[in-house]
Design an enzyme around this catalytic site. Structure first.
Site, PDB file in Angstrom:
ATOM      1  N   GLN A 143     -10.741  36.398 -34.200  1.00 33.77           N
ATOM      2  CA  GLN A 143     -11.445  35.161 -34.532  1.00 33.77           C
ATOM      3  C   GLN A 143     -12.958  35.358 -34.406  1.00 33.77           C
ATOM      4  O   GLN A 143     -13.448  35.900 -33.410  1.00 33.77           O
ATOM      5  CB  GLN A 143     -10.959  34.033 -33.604  1.00 33.77           C
ATOM      6  CG  GLN A 143     -11.511  32.657 -33.929  1.00 33.77           C
ATOM      7  CD  GLN A 143     -11.008  32.090 -35.253  1.00 33.77           C
ATOM      8  OE1 GLN A 143      -9.936  32.449 -35.744  1.00 33.77           O
ATOM      9  NE2 GLN A 143     -11.788  31.211 -35.846  1.00 33.77           N
ATOM     10  N   ASP A 162      -7.469  39.124 -42.676  1.00 33.26           N
ATOM     11  CA  ASP A 162      -8.689  38.399 -43.054  1.00 33.26           C
ATOM     12  C   ASP A 162      -9.340  39.027 -44.299  1.00 33.26           C
ATOM     13  O   ASP A 162     -10.187  38.398 -44.935  1.00 33.26           O
ATOM     14  CB  ASP A 162      -9.718  38.479 -41.917  1.00 33.26           C
ATOM     15  CG  ASP A 162      -9.747  37.235 -41.050  1.00 33.26           C
ATOM     16  OD1 ASP A 162      -9.489  36.141 -41.573  1.00 33.26           O
ATOM     17  OD2 ASP A 162     -10.050  37.374 -39.852  1.00 33.26           O
ATOM     18  N   LYS A 198      -3.525  28.183 -36.112  1.00 32.61           N
ATOM     19  CA  LYS A 198      -2.985  29.381 -36.781  1.00 32.61           C
ATOM     20  C   LYS A 198      -1.673  29.808 -36.134  1.00 32.61           C
ATOM     21  O   LYS A 198      -0.694  30.115 -36.825  1.00 32.61           O
ATOM     22  CB  LYS A 198      -4.008  30.528 -36.710  1.00 32.61           C
ATOM     23  CG  LYS A 198      -5.179  30.360 -37.664  1.00 32.61           C
ATOM     24  CD  LYS A 198      -6.316  31.341 -37.388  1.00 32.61           C
ATOM     25  CE  LYS A 198      -7.503  31.022 -38.312  1.00 32.61           C
ATOM     26  NZ  LYS A 198      -8.707  31.828 -38.021  1.00 32.61           N
TER      27      LYS A 198
HETATM   28  N1  GUN Z   1     -13.881  31.917 -38.031  1.00 33.19           N
HETATM   29  C1  GUN Z   1     -13.999  30.928 -38.946  1.00 33.19           C
HETATM   30  N2  GUN Z   1     -13.273  31.216 -40.055  1.00 33.19           N
HETATM   31  C2  GUN Z   1     -12.677  32.410 -39.811  1.00 33.19           C
HETATM   32  C3  GUN Z   1     -11.791  33.218 -40.562  1.00 33.19           C
HETATM   33  O1  GUN Z   1     -11.410  32.921 -41.701  1.00 33.19           O
HETATM   34  N3  GUN Z   1     -11.386  34.368 -39.969  1.00 33.19           N
HETATM   35  C4  GUN Z   1     -11.804  34.724 -38.729  1.00 33.19           C
HETATM   36  N4  GUN Z   1     -11.353  35.891 -38.238  1.00 33.19           N
HETATM   37  N5  GUN Z   1     -12.624  34.002 -38.006  1.00 33.19           N
HETATM   38  C5  GUN Z   1     -13.051  32.845 -38.542  1.00 33.19           C
END
Ligand code: GUN
Length: 296
Positions: free
Chosen positions: A98, A121, A54
């Site tokens: 995350q 998100d 990311k």
């Molecule tokens: N962990 C796995 N996928 C995601 C996501 O799309 N967002 C977040 N914040 N954590 C994750």
């Protein structure tokens, strides 16, 4: 019949290039650089890989990227204080914590501490409510990516029968809301649905997000349907670890009109949509027009 294979990797690269163009213009014309802060608590190896990719994608788009890595035993108050600081930082337009979080931390409490305008998100309860009532929201990245692929593939989705298999808060439920917003007739099916095969056979659009390797069989597909496979499952086969979706790709590709592969389908769209949401949040924060084609 053999389905068209939807190249999510190429489409995501195109979306990311468009975003980079918007970011360059924002910098030049407005002196603004969109910025994303990612918070990782603990040392889960899979999460570390996600967070690194990311950050890399954010920088490649020309945005500011901040990574906050906290030890696994970080007290909740400390994490909340960091979020509060990021909420108040005008350089930060998007905040992503995350998941999963270590067990001693209340994920709902933490997510709902993020400023909803910075919740890239789309997990904050305010954004869930805004999406559910058809108002302008931050939309979860994976379903937004699926929607973009579907619109690109089909044009208008109005009147189509859509079946979403899976009812998670992260994919299934927001996906259903987005399809409803695009005037589909929507069914949410799940592991307890009676005669799941028959329900799937109604679908012009089938979105599989159940987390069960290759559960959707070829004879569950309506001929010509568009099949979007959100699943990413690791399976051992012939002594090797392989990635497979929730859809039996070989079987379904014989019947569908178009289908996403795993890998290279929905996966790359998730990061592209995280960048899209960060850019959207930045434009909204600065009272600027939102880029077209990057939101629901
Ligand atoms: N962990 C796995 N996928 C995601 C996501 O799309 N967002 C977040 N914040 N954590 C994750």
């Amino acid at each position: 019949m053999s389905a068209k294979i939807i190249d999510g990797k190429a489409f995501a690269a195109d979306v990311r290039a468009r975003i980079a163009g918007h970011v360059a213009r924002l910098k030049e014309e407005n002196g603004i650089t969109p910025g994303l802060a990612v918070v990782l608590v603990g040392e889960d190896p899979a999460s570390e890989v996600y967070v690194r990719s990311k950050g890399k994608a954010t920088i490649e788009a020309g945005m500011n990227s901040w990574e906050h890595k906290l030890p696994a035993d970080t007290p909740e108050a400390e994490l909340l204080a960091l979020i509060e600081r990021l909420n108040g930082d005008r350089r930060v337009h998007g905040i992503l914590v995350q998941l999963p979080l270590p067990k001693h931390l209340d994920a709902d409490l933490v997510i709902n501490a993020i400023d909803p305008a910075k919740d890239v998100d789309g997990f904050h309860i305010s954004n869930v409510g805004l999406l559910g009532t058809g108002q302008k929201a931050m939309v979860p990245c994976t379903p937004l990516g699926c929607l973009m692929l579907l619109r690109d593939q089909l044009g208008s989705l109005a009147g189509l029968e859509a079946v979403v298999v899976g009812r998670s808060n992260i994919v299934g439920k927001p996906m259903a809301q987005l399809l409803l917003g695009d005037n589909c007739t929507v069914t949410i099916a799940h592991s307890r649905t009676r005669d799941l095969a028959a329900v799937c056979r109604r679908a012009d659009i089938l979105v599989a997000a159940v987390g069960r390797p290759e559960m959707i069989a070829g004879d569950w597909i309506k001929p010509g349907a568009t099949v979007i496979d959100v699943g990413i499952n690791r399976v051992e086969r012939d002594g090797r670890t392989r990635l497979v979706g929730d859809v039996d790709f070989a079987g379904c590709a014989k019947v569908a009109g178009a289908i996403t592969p795993v890998p290279g389908g929905v996966g790359p769209m998730t990061i592209a949509c995280l960048l899209a949401n960060t850019l959207t949040a930045c434009c909204r924060a600065n009272g600027l027009a939102e880029p077209e084609g990057l939101t629901a």
